[in-house]
Design a protein around this motif. Structure first.
Motif, PDB file in Angstrom:
ATOM      1  N   VAL A  90     -88.959  37.210 -29.690  1.00 24.59           N
ATOM      2  CA  VAL A  90     -90.279  37.834 -29.831  1.00 24.59           C
ATOM      3  C   VAL A  90     -91.093  37.635 -28.557  1.00 24.59           C
ATOM      4  CG1 VAL A  90     -92.446  37.816 -31.131  1.00 24.59           C
ATOM      5  CG2 VAL A  90     -90.260  37.615 -32.346  1.00 24.59           C
ATOM      6  N   ALA A  91     -91.005  36.449 -27.951  1.00 21.38           N
ATOM      7  CA  ALA A  91     -91.743  36.192 -26.707  1.00 21.38           C
ATOM      8  C   ALA A  91     -91.295  37.173 -25.623  1.00 21.38           C
ATOM      9  CB  ALA A  91     -91.528  34.746 -26.263  1.00 21.38           C
ATOM     10  N   ARG A  92     -90.001  37.391 -25.511  1.00 20.48           N
ATOM     11  CA  ARG A  92     -89.495  38.369 -24.527  1.00 20.48           C
ATOM     12  C   ARG A  92     -89.973  39.768 -24.881  1.00 20.48           C
ATOM     13  NH1 ARG A  92     -84.850  34.992 -24.504  1.00 20.48           N
ATOM     14  NH2 ARG A  92     -83.941  36.125 -26.252  1.00 20.48           N
ATOM     15  N   ASP A  93     -89.821  40.143 -26.172  1.00 29.50           N
ATOM     16  CA  ASP A  93     -90.209  41.491 -26.616  1.00 29.50           C
ATOM     17  C   ASP A  93     -91.684  41.773 -26.338  1.00 29.50           C
ATOM     18  OD1 ASP A  93     -87.668  41.865 -27.560  1.00 29.50           O
ATOM     19  OD2 ASP A  93     -88.190  41.672 -29.692  1.00 29.50           O
ATOM     20  N   ARG A  94     -92.511  40.735 -26.426  1.00 31.02           N
ATOM     21  CA  ARG A  94     -93.951  40.937 -26.294  1.00 31.02           C
ATOM     22  C   ARG A  94     -94.442  40.650 -24.879  1.00 31.02           C
ATOM     23  NH1 ARG A  94     -94.942  42.994 -30.740  1.00 31.02           N
ATOM     24  NH2 ARG A  94     -97.087  43.390 -30.179  1.00 31.02           N
ATOM     25  N   GLY A  95     -93.487  40.460 -23.963  1.00 33.71           N
ATOM     26  CA  GLY A  95     -93.826  40.393 -22.540  1.00 33.71           C
ATOM     27  C   GLY A  95     -94.459  39.094 -22.095  1.00 33.71           C
ATOM     28  N   LEU A  96     -94.142  37.990 -22.763  1.00 36.34           N
ATOM     29  CA  LEU A  96     -94.766  36.708 -22.409  1.00 36.34           C
ATOM     30  C   LEU A  96     -93.993  36.017 -21.288  1.00 36.34           C
ATOM     31  CD1 LEU A  96     -95.733  35.407 -25.984  1.00 36.34           C
ATOM     32  CD2 LEU A  96     -97.137  36.687 -24.337  1.00 36.34           C
ATOM     33  N   SER A  97     -93.803  36.730 -20.189  1.00 35.19           N
ATOM     34  CA  SER A  97     -92.970  36.214 -19.098  1.00 35.19           C
ATOM     35  C   SER A  97     -93.655  35.083 -18.333  1.00 35.19           C
ATOM     36  CB  SER A  97     -92.607  37.350 -18.144  1.00 35.19           C
ATOM     37  OG  SER A  97     -93.784  37.967 -17.651  1.00 35.19           O
ATOM     38  N   GLU A  98     -94.967  34.950 -18.485  1.00 32.93           N
ATOM     39  CA  GLU A  98     -95.695  33.872 -17.790  1.00 32.93           C
ATOM     40  C   GLU A  98     -95.680  32.575 -18.587  1.00 32.93           C
ATOM     41  OE1 GLU A  98     -97.098  34.444 -14.676  1.00 32.93           O
ATOM     42  OE2 GLU A  98     -96.019  36.335 -14.911  1.00 32.93           O
ATOM     43  N   GLY A  99     -95.160  32.615 -19.809  1.00 31.01           N
ATOM     44  CA  GLY A  99     -95.090  31.411 -20.635  1.00 31.01           C
ATOM     45  C   GLY A  99     -95.801  31.590 -21.967  1.00 31.01           C
ATOM     46  N   TYR A 100     -95.629  30.611 -22.821  1.00 28.21           N
ATOM     47  CA  TYR A 100     -96.210  30.681 -24.169  1.00 28.21           C
ATOM     48  C   TYR A 100     -96.134  29.296 -24.786  1.00 28.21           C
ATOM     49  CZ  TYR A 100     -91.207  31.123 -25.198  1.00 28.21           C
ATOM     50  OH  TYR A 100     -89.834  30.932 -25.240  1.00 28.21           O
ATOM     51  N   ARG A 101     -96.736  29.169 -25.937  1.00 25.96           N
ATOM     52  CA  ARG A 101     -96.680  27.893 -26.668  1.00 25.96           C
ATOM     53  C   ARG A 101     -96.185  28.152 -28.089  1.00 25.96           C
ATOM     54  NH1 ARG A 101    -101.430  23.781 -26.018  1.00 25.96           N
ATOM     55  NH2 ARG A 101    -100.353  23.695 -24.014  1.00 25.96           N
ATOM     56  N   LEU A 102     -95.313  27.257 -28.555  1.00 23.13           N
ATOM     57  CA  LEU A 102     -94.860  27.248 -29.945  1.00 23.13           C
ATOM     58  C   LEU A 102     -95.457  26.029 -30.627  1.00 23.13           C
ATOM     59  CD1 LEU A 102     -91.030  28.000 -29.765  1.00 23.13           C
ATOM     60  CD2 LEU A 102     -92.837  29.494 -30.620  1.00 23.13           C
ATOM     61  N   VAL A 103     -96.039  26.239 -31.805  1.00 21.20           N
ATOM     62  CA  VAL A 103     -96.685  25.150 -32.544  1.00 21.20           C
ATOM     63  C   VAL A 103     -96.272  25.258 -34.001  1.00 21.20           C
ATOM     64  CG1 VAL A 103     -98.909  24.229 -33.341  1.00 21.20           C
ATOM     65  CG2 VAL A 103     -98.719  25.174 -31.038  1.00 21.20           C
ATOM     66  N   THR A 104     -95.995  24.105 -34.620  1.00 21.42           N
ATOM     67  CA  THR A 104     -95.957  24.079 -36.079  1.00 21.42           C
ATOM     68  C   THR A 104     -96.846  22.944 -36.553  1.00 21.42           C
ATOM     69  OG1 THR A 104     -94.590  24.119 -38.076  1.00 21.42           O
ATOM     70  CG2 THR A 104     -93.823  22.681 -36.298  1.00 21.42           C
ATOM     71  N   ASN A 105     -97.850  23.282 -37.323  1.00 20.55           N
ATOM     72  CA  ASN A 105     -98.743  22.295 -37.909  1.00 20.55           C
ATOM     73  C   ASN A 105     -98.131  21.835 -39.227  1.00 20.55           C
ATOM     74  OD1 ASN A 105    -100.664  22.734 -35.833  1.00 20.55           O
ATOM     75  ND2 ASN A 105    -101.468  24.511 -36.926  1.00 20.55           N
ATOM     76  N   SER A 106     -98.105  20.525 -39.439  1.00 18.05           N
ATOM     77  CA  SER A 106     -97.482  19.998 -40.654  1.00 18.05           C
ATOM     78  C   SER A 106     -98.425  19.032 -41.355  1.00 18.05           C
ATOM     79  CB  SER A 106     -96.166  19.292 -40.308  1.00 18.05           C
ATOM     80  OG  SER A 106     -95.493  18.900 -41.492  1.00 18.05           O
ATOM     81  N   GLY A 107     -98.767  19.371 -42.583  1.00 23.11           N
ATOM     82  CA  GLY A 107     -99.591  18.484 -43.394  1.00 23.11           C
ATOM     83  C   GLY A 107    -101.054  18.494 -42.991  1.00 23.11           C
ATOM     84  N   GLU A 108    -101.819  17.711 -43.719  1.00 20.21           N
ATOM     85  CA  GLU A 108    -103.279  17.735 -43.565  1.00 20.21           C
ATOM     86  C   GLU A 108    -103.708  17.313 -42.162  1.00 20.21           C
ATOM     87  OE1 GLU A 108    -105.258  15.764 -46.781  1.00 20.21           O
ATOM     88  OE2 GLU A 108    -107.211  15.947 -45.808  1.00 20.21           O
ATOM     89  N   GLN A 109    -103.186  16.187 -41.683  1.00 18.41           N
ATOM     90  CA  GLN A 109    -103.600  15.737 -40.343  1.00 18.41           C
ATOM     91  C   GLN A 109    -103.035  16.625 -39.249  1.00 18.41           C
ATOM     92  OE1 GLN A 109    -103.425  11.608 -39.323  1.00 18.41           O
ATOM     93  NE2 GLN A 109    -105.122  11.149 -40.704  1.00 18.41           N
ATOM     94  N   GLY A 110    -101.956  17.321 -39.538  1.00 14.86           N
ATOM     95  CA  GLY A 110    -101.402  18.264 -38.568  1.00 14.86           C
ATOM     96  C   GLY A 110    -102.169  19.566 -38.497  1.00 14.86           C
ATOM     97  N   GLY A 111    -103.094  19.770 -39.448  1.00 18.81           N
ATOM     98  CA  GLY A 111    -103.907  20.980 -39.436  1.00 18.81           C
ATOM     99  C   GLY A 111    -103.280  22.155 -40.152  1.00 18.81           C
ATOM    100  N   GLN A 112    -102.291  21.901 -41.011  1.00 21.12           N
ATOM    101  CA  GLN A 112    -101.639  22.991 -41.737  1.00 21.12           C
ATOM    102  C   GLN A 112    -102.552  23.501 -42.849  1.00 21.12           C
ATOM    103  OE1 GLN A 112     -97.862  21.931 -43.536  1.00 21.12           O
ATOM    104  NE2 GLN A 112     -97.361  24.074 -43.998  1.00 21.12           N
ATOM    105  N   THR A 113    -102.739  24.821 -42.902  1.00 16.74           N
ATOM    106  CA  THR A 113    -103.585  25.415 -43.945  1.00 16.74           C
ATOM    107  C   THR A 113    -102.802  26.304 -44.902  1.00 16.74           C
ATOM    108  OG1 THR A 113    -104.194  27.271 -42.515  1.00 16.74           O
ATOM    109  CG2 THR A 113    -105.650  25.347 -42.486  1.00 16.74           C
ATOM    110  N   VAL A 114    -101.638  26.779 -44.495  1.00 15.22           N
ATOM    111  CA  VAL A 114    -100.781  27.581 -45.387  1.00 15.22           C
ATOM    112  C   VAL A 114     -99.496  26.791 -45.609  1.00 15.22           C
ATOM    113  CG1 VAL A 114     -99.505  29.725 -45.691  1.00 15.22           C
ATOM    114  CG2 VAL A 114    -101.758  29.771 -44.595  1.00 15.22           C
TER     115      VAL A 114
END
Ligand code: 5GP
Ligand code: ZN
Length: 115
Positions: free
Chosen positions: A73-97
């Motif tokens: 998806v990063a390649r498809d969407r042209g993020l050739s300058e870089g990007y960040r991947l995040v997964t928030n886990s649990g309450e302190q991780g900031g997960q809301t869904v």
């Protein structure tokens, strides 16, 4: 398995329509409804996994697919300058869904450390 009360399961099954940026047998990518960067894509497993903390060796296949799908998806969407991947886990991780998801963020410089 899906959870009929879970918003991301409803997106995965098509009960709630979204723009499907990427889809295969295991994962789906779609735009975040409240983007935090010019590109903000969510990648989810089609099966209901509540969070990263709920995964184990049996989930290696879907976890690996999430990572490789994010690169596609990063390649498809042209993020050739870089990007960040995040997964928030649990309450302190900031997960809301409570359905495991990767945030793919790009299109602007990212700060560190995260908030
Ligand atoms: P979390 O806070 O759990 O790491 O991330 C949840 C993300 O899901 C948030 O960035 C929020 O904007 C996004 N989100 C919540 N509900 C929906 C929805 O119904 N549709 C879409 N496309 N994104 C959602
Ligand atoms: Zn779910």
């Amino acid at each position: 398995m899906t959870d009929p009360t879970c918003i991301f399961c409803k997106i995965a099954t098509g009960a709630i329509p979204v723009e499907r940026f990427y889809e295969d047998d295991l994962v789906l990518a779609f735009p975040d409804q409240t983007p935090k960067a010019p590109t903000h894509v969510l990648l989810i497993p089609k099966q209901h996994i509540p969070s990263h903390a709920h995964t184990g060796v049996a989930d290696e296949g879907v976890l690996g697919r999430l990572m490789t799908a994010a690169a596609t998806v990063a390649r498809d969407r042209g993020l050739s300058e870089g990007y960040r991947l995040v997964t928030n886990s649990g309450e302190q991780g900031g997960q809301t869904v409570s359905h495991l998801h990767l945030h793919l963020l790009g299109g602007r410089p990212m700060g560190w450390p995260p908030g």
